[in-house]
Scaffold this motif. Structure first.
Motif, PDB file in Angstrom:
ATOM      1  N   LEU A 126       0.826  -1.208   0.000  1.00 15.31           N
ATOM      2  CA  LEU A 126       0.000   0.000   0.000  1.00 15.31           C
ATOM      3  C   LEU A 126       0.857   1.252   0.000  1.00 15.31           C
ATOM      4  O   LEU A 126       0.579   2.215  -0.732  1.00 15.31           O
ATOM      5  CB  LEU A 126      -0.936  -0.023   1.214  1.00 15.31           C
ATOM      6  CG  LEU A 126      -1.819   1.213   1.427  1.00 15.31           C
ATOM      7  CD1 LEU A 126      -2.755   1.426   0.244  1.00 15.31           C
ATOM      8  CD2 LEU A 126      -2.612   1.099   2.724  1.00 15.31           C
ATOM      9  N   VAL A 127       1.915   1.269   0.782  1.00 15.41           N
ATOM     10  CA  VAL A 127       2.823   2.418   0.806  1.00 15.41           C
ATOM     11  C   VAL A 127       3.482   2.596  -0.559  1.00 15.41           C
ATOM     12  O   VAL A 127       3.598   3.720  -1.068  1.00 15.41           O
ATOM     13  CB  VAL A 127       3.892   2.230   1.907  1.00 15.41           C
ATOM     14  CG1 VAL A 127       4.893   3.367   1.874  1.00 15.41           C
ATOM     15  CG2 VAL A 127       3.238   2.158   3.275  1.00 15.41           C
ATOM     16  N   ASP A 128       3.910   1.501  -1.190  1.00 19.52           N
ATOM     17  CA  ASP A 128       4.533   1.588  -2.511  1.00 19.52           C
ATOM     18  C   ASP A 128       3.569   2.173  -3.539  1.00 19.52           C
ATOM     19  O   ASP A 128       3.962   2.990  -4.385  1.00 19.52           O
ATOM     20  CB  ASP A 128       4.980   0.195  -2.965  1.00 19.52           C
ATOM     21  CG  ASP A 128       6.232  -0.264  -2.239  1.00 19.52           C
ATOM     22  OD1 ASP A 128       6.943   0.600  -1.703  1.00 19.52           O
ATOM     23  OD2 ASP A 128       6.498  -1.478  -2.204  1.00 19.52           O
ATOM     24  N   MET A 129       2.318   1.759  -3.487  1.00 18.60           N
ATOM     25  CA  MET A 129       1.343   2.253  -4.446  1.00 18.60           C
ATOM     26  C   MET A 129       1.110   3.748  -4.274  1.00 18.60           C
ATOM     27  O   MET A 129       1.046   4.510  -5.257  1.00 18.60           O
ATOM     28  CB  MET A 129       0.041   1.471  -4.276  1.00 18.60           C
ATOM     29  CG  MET A 129      -1.063   1.836  -5.271  1.00 18.60           C
ATOM     30  SD  MET A 129      -2.128   3.189  -4.722  1.00 18.60           S
ATOM     31  CE  MET A 129      -2.935   2.437  -3.322  1.00 18.60           C
ATOM     32  N   LEU A 130       0.992   4.197  -3.027  1.00 14.05           N
ATOM     33  CA  LEU A 130       0.745   5.619  -2.778  1.00 14.05           C
ATOM     34  C   LEU A 130       1.935   6.477  -3.173  1.00 14.05           C
ATOM     35  O   LEU A 130       1.767   7.593  -3.691  1.00 14.05           O
ATOM     36  CB  LEU A 130       0.403   5.824  -1.299  1.00 14.05           C
ATOM     37  CG  LEU A 130      -0.911   5.191  -0.814  1.00 14.05           C
ATOM     38  CD1 LEU A 130      -1.041   5.339   0.693  1.00 14.05           C
ATOM     39  CD2 LEU A 130      -2.102   5.810  -1.513  1.00 14.05           C
ATOM     40  N   ILE A 131       3.141   5.999  -2.957  1.00 14.51           N
ATOM     41  CA  ILE A 131       4.326   6.754  -3.362  1.00 14.51           C
ATOM     42  C   ILE A 131       4.403   6.865  -4.878  1.00 14.51           C
ATOM     43  O   ILE A 131       4.779   7.915  -5.433  1.00 14.51           O
ATOM     44  CB  ILE A 131       5.594   6.092  -2.796  1.00 14.51           C
ATOM     45  CG1 ILE A 131       5.646   6.242  -1.268  1.00 14.51           C
ATOM     46  CG2 ILE A 131       6.859   6.689  -3.412  1.00 14.51           C
ATOM     47  CD1 ILE A 131       6.819   5.554  -0.621  1.00 14.51           C
ATOM     48  N   SER A 132       4.035   5.793  -5.588  1.00 15.07           N
ATOM     49  CA  SER A 132       4.141   5.803  -7.047  1.00 15.07           C
ATOM     50  C   SER A 132       3.144   6.752  -7.701  1.00 15.07           C
ATOM     51  O   SER A 132       3.317   7.123  -8.867  1.00 15.07           O
ATOM     52  CB  SER A 132       3.931   4.385  -7.586  1.00 15.07           C
ATOM     53  OG  SER A 132       2.628   3.922  -7.313  1.00 15.07           O
ATOM     54  N   LEU A 133       2.081   7.169  -6.993  1.00 15.19           N
ATOM     55  CA  LEU A 133       1.087   8.060  -7.589  1.00 15.19           C
ATOM     56  C   LEU A 133       1.679   9.435  -7.888  1.00 15.19           C
ATOM     57  O   LEU A 133       1.436   9.999  -8.971  1.00 15.19           O
ATOM     58  CB  LEU A 133      -0.116   8.195  -6.644  1.00 15.19           C
ATOM     59  CG  LEU A 133      -0.962   6.938  -6.419  1.00 15.19           C
ATOM     60  CD1 LEU A 133      -2.070   7.212  -5.428  1.00 15.19           C
ATOM     61  CD2 LEU A 133      -1.531   6.423  -7.728  1.00 15.19           C
ATOM     62  N   TYR A 134       2.430   9.995  -6.978  1.00 14.80           N
ATOM     63  CA  TYR A 134       2.980  11.354  -7.128  1.00 14.80           C
ATOM     64  C   TYR A 134       4.458  11.351  -6.750  1.00 14.80           C
ATOM     65  O   TYR A 134       4.900  12.139  -5.922  1.00 14.80           O
ATOM     66  CB  TYR A 134       2.197  12.359  -6.271  1.00 14.80           C
ATOM     67  CG  TYR A 134       0.705  12.247  -6.405  1.00 14.80           C
ATOM     68  CD1 TYR A 134       0.059  12.687  -7.555  1.00 14.80           C
ATOM     69  CD2 TYR A 134      -0.060  11.676  -5.392  1.00 14.80           C
ATOM     70  CE1 TYR A 134      -1.320  12.568  -7.682  1.00 14.80           C
ATOM     71  CE2 TYR A 134      -1.432  11.564  -5.510  1.00 14.80           C
ATOM     72  CZ  TYR A 134      -2.056  12.011  -6.665  1.00 14.80           C
ATOM     73  OH  TYR A 134      -3.412  11.888  -6.795  1.00 14.80           O
ATOM     74  N   ARG A 135       5.221  10.465  -7.357  1.00 15.77           N
ATOM     75  CA  ARG A 135       6.641  10.350  -7.025  1.00 15.77           C
ATOM     76  C   ARG A 135       7.425  11.559  -7.541  1.00 15.77           C
ATOM     77  O   ARG A 135       7.159  12.065  -8.646  1.00 15.77           O
ATOM     78  CB  ARG A 135       7.215   9.075  -7.645  1.00 15.77           C
ATOM     79  CG  ARG A 135       8.625   8.748  -7.165  1.00 15.77           C
ATOM     80  CD  ARG A 135       9.205   7.582  -7.947  1.00 15.77           C
ATOM     81  NE  ARG A 135       8.406   6.385  -7.807  1.00 15.77           N
ATOM     82  CZ  ARG A 135       8.531   5.525  -6.816  1.00 15.77           C
ATOM     83  NH1 ARG A 135       9.430   5.737  -5.873  1.00 15.77           N
ATOM     84  NH2 ARG A 135       7.767   4.444  -6.773  1.00 15.77           N
ATOM     85  N   ILE A 136       8.379  12.024  -6.761  1.00 17.18           N
ATOM     86  CA  ILE A 136       9.296  13.079  -7.202  1.00 17.18           C
ATOM     87  C   ILE A 136      10.301  12.437  -8.153  1.00 17.18           C
ATOM     88  O   ILE A 136      11.229  11.746  -7.721  1.00 17.18           O
ATOM     89  CB  ILE A 136      10.011  13.734  -6.009  1.00 17.18           C
ATOM     90  CG1 ILE A 136       8.997  14.317  -5.029  1.00 17.18           C
ATOM     91  CG2 ILE A 136      10.959  14.829  -6.486  1.00 17.18           C
ATOM     92  CD1 ILE A 136       9.620  14.889  -3.765  1.00 17.18           C
ATOM     93  N   ASN A 137      10.100  12.657  -9.433  1.00 16.21           N
ATOM     94  CA  ASN A 137      10.916  11.991 -10.448  1.00 16.21           C
ATOM     95  C   ASN A 137      11.935  12.986 -10.995  1.00 16.21           C
ATOM     96  O   ASN A 137      11.709  13.652 -12.011  1.00 16.21           O
ATOM     97  CB  ASN A 137      10.026  11.440 -11.565  1.00 16.21           C
ATOM     98  CG  ASN A 137      10.766  10.489 -12.481  1.00 16.21           C
ATOM     99  OD1 ASN A 137      11.901  10.115 -12.199  1.00 16.21           O
ATOM    100  ND2 ASN A 137      10.139  10.114 -13.577  1.00 16.21           N
ATOM    101  N   VAL A 138      13.058  13.108 -10.325  1.00 12.68           N
ATOM    102  CA  VAL A 138      14.137  14.003 -10.725  1.00 12.68           C
ATOM    103  C   VAL A 138      15.350  13.155 -11.076  1.00 12.68           C
ATOM    104  O   VAL A 138      15.825  12.372 -10.249  1.00 12.68           O
ATOM    105  CB  VAL A 138      14.486  15.004  -9.603  1.00 12.68           C
ATOM    106  CG1 VAL A 138      15.649  15.887 -10.019  1.00 12.68           C
ATOM    107  CG2 VAL A 138      13.266  15.846  -9.258  1.00 12.68           C
TER     108      VAL A 138
END
Length: 584
Positions: A423-435
């Motif tokens: 669940l934590v992985d899914m929530l992070i992947s929604l709005y990940r800081i992709n730099v």
């Protein structure tokens, strides 16, 4: 005559192993036979050496005596090895698995979650500071400034004006952002250890930040059911810590081990993986789970769920001694001396067939359950067994319909409470800081920020459910992130306006005309700022603007003064000082 030297290193033993490779599980009879064989060979060599010594010269006799001393030393070493192996074989106890009913122990949870704060205090920025920590922000600021002094900044190209985002560009310019990203740092490079140093830490560039956030997570009150699993920080650059996990959504990256809530998904602790260390007490996987459970309260009947990567009999026993029940899948090769129905036997009985065995290790009762669904699933638990059995719906490809099959209770409990880390992985992947960056630690820093925001939102949602707030009043994850970002943007003083020299361009004239035309339209009221921004006593300045109604509660007057940070019109004259009342 040359003497044949007896070597015991490659002596063949009955189980097909060399003497140095004898397993501790060999029987004592085989060990006795090996010992007798070695002694017979050594005695024969001693007799041949004595016969040859009578016919040889004095020089040869001296050399034979030296060789006999070497044989005696080798004999003593071989006997010591056999004795050590005998001791190991005696220490290992055979597990006796029996098919009997597993009695579910009393496992009532003996603790309650901490009460939530008042409704007025449910501000997103407060949750973020609780997770990420103001100390982390100070650490990033100080170390980045220090690192920028050690390096020379570079200039970058221009960006088209259509990509401008006003709420961000009004606070920070493009070059300023790229400069901060370039010098973003956590540790001081001047005090780092050499790679040859035994105390060298591969993650030293982010270790301080990891420790701060980890300690903040550990202070959260833990729920009854917890889960342990792996997490991947996506990264494809060059790093000795990079791992490959083909079964994860992101195959390449850094590995972290998380302790999360089985239902809420809140992260309570984590371990950043840098490689297997030399100090292992019970084995790597067992030690990882025990490290994550350091802050779990003892003997109040917490339930821990994890997969077959971590599961060992020793781990289950150690957790039970700490008052923590465990439910998990297990690999068959980790169940010693187990005899039960095979996959072929269960498949012949059809889907839903099951078998179980029970044993006791150091006073801890363990139950292993084997269930056949599409394939065989093995579960090991100190809490659940097969009973009570319920039904679950499965699709039959042969009959082209859904069928109900039997399911043991341990499978049901595992499926319900194992998905906390996912669940934590899914929530992070929604709005990940992709730099993107070539520096390996940049991805770790931004992942920790994402993890802190998601963890803050999950804790906020727990408090809202405890206060029984309606769902329409609970912020979504996106709104929560935007609220945190807006506060952080307003927490710094605005940059001075850029004054362009020369004649005004056609673009600036068109923008000026557009602003003048929209001033006559009725605009929506400015939203009320959060209390964390309103009462922070920082950077609130009265500025003159057009006439409008005062936004202070209870005031119906009109004013031309508004707050530069809250963006609210407030009275500020001899009769009324709503500006002061509004910020106190």
């Amino acid at each position: 005559m040359a003497k044949r030297r007896v070597s015991t290193r490659n002596t063949v033993v009955p189980n097909g192993l060399s003497e140095d490779e004898i397993n501790s599980s060999d029987s004592e009879d085989e060990m006795i036979k090996v010992t007798n064989a070695l002694r017979v060979e050594l005695n024969m060599s001693d007799r041949s050496s004595t016969n040859n010594s009578e016919e040889s010269s004095s020089k040869e006799s001296e050399s034979e005596e030296n060789e006999s001393e070497e044989n005696e030393s080798e004999e003593s070493e071989s006997e010591e090895k056999v004795e050590n192996n005998n001791r190991k074989s005696k220490k290992r106890k055979t597990l006796h698995w029996t098919k009997r009913n597993f009695v579910t122990p009393a496992a009532d949870f003996g603790d309650n979650l901490s009460p939530p704060p008042d409704n007025a205090e449910l501000e997103p920025i407060d949750y973020f500071h609780f997770m990420f920590g103001k100390q982390s922000i100070s650490l990033l600021t100080n170390q980045s400034n220090l690192y920028s002094v050690q390096k020379d900044p570079n200039k970058h190209g221009t960006v088209h004006c259509t990509t401008r985002v006003e709420c961000i560009s009004s606070v920070m310019s493009r070059d300023r952002f790229l400069e901060i990203k370039k010098y973003l740092h956590v540790a001081d490079n001047s005090v780092q250890l050499d790679r040859d140093d035994p105390n060298f830490d591969r993650a030293h560039k982010v270790r301080l930040l990891l420790n701060i956030i980890k300690e903040n997570f550990r202070t959260i009150s833990k729920e009854e059911k917890l889960s342990v699993d792996e997490q991947i920080i996506p990264f494809k650059g060059r790093s000795i810590m990079k791992q490959h996990m083909p079964n994860k959504p992101n195959h390449w990256g850094y590995k972290m081990f998380l302790l999360a809530g089985g239902e809420s998904g809140i992260c309570y602790d984590f371990v950043f993986y840098t490689g297997k260390g030399n100090k292992q007490e019970h084995g790597f996987c067992t030690d990882i789970v025990l490290d994550l459970c350091e802050t779990v309260p003892r003997f109040i009947n917490h339930k821990l769920y994890f997969d077959n990567y971590f599961t060992t009999i020793r781990l289950q026993v150690e957790l039970k001694k700490l008052g923590i029940f465990s439910v998990d899948t297990v690999r068959p090769n980790r169940l010693l001396d187990l005899t039960m129905k095979t996959a072929k036997d269960l498949s012949s009985n059809g889907r839903g067939a099951m078998d179980h065995r029970v044993t006791k290790v150091e006073g801890v009762e363990l139950c292993v359950t084997r269930w056949y669904d599409n394939n065989v699933v093995n579960c090991l638990s100190t809490l659940h067994g097969c009973q009570p059995i319920d039904s679950v719906q499965r699709w039959s490809s042969k009959e082209k319909k859904h069928d109900l099959i039997a399911r043991p209770n341990v499978i049901k409990a595992y499926n319900e409470h194992m998905g906390g880390v996912d669940l934590v992985d899914m929530l992070i992947s929604l709005y990940r800081i992709n730099v993107r960056s070539k520096k390996y630690y940049i991805k770790i820093i931004f992942h920790l920020i994402d993890l802190s925001v998601v963890n803050a939102w999950l804790l906020y949602r727990r408090h809202c459910s405890q206060l029984k707030l309606p769902k329409k009043n609970v912020m979504s994850l996106l709104s929560f992130r935007i609220n945190v970002a807006c506060f952080l943007l307003k927490s710094s003083p605005p940059s001075p306006p850029i004054i362009k020299r020369g004649r005004p361009s056609l673009e600036s004239r068109a923008k000026l005309n557009e602003n003048q035309s929209t001033n006559t339209l009725r605009t929506a009221p400015t939203p009320i700022p959060p209390s964390s921004t309103r009462f922070d006593k920082f950077d609130h300045w009265p500025i003159t603007t057009s006439k409008g109604r005062c936004r202070n509660h209870g005031c119906i007057g009109y004013t031309r003064v508004f707050c530069s940070k809250c963006d609210q019109r407030l009275c500020l004259n001899e009769k009324n000082n709503c500006f002061k009342d509004y910020h106190n």
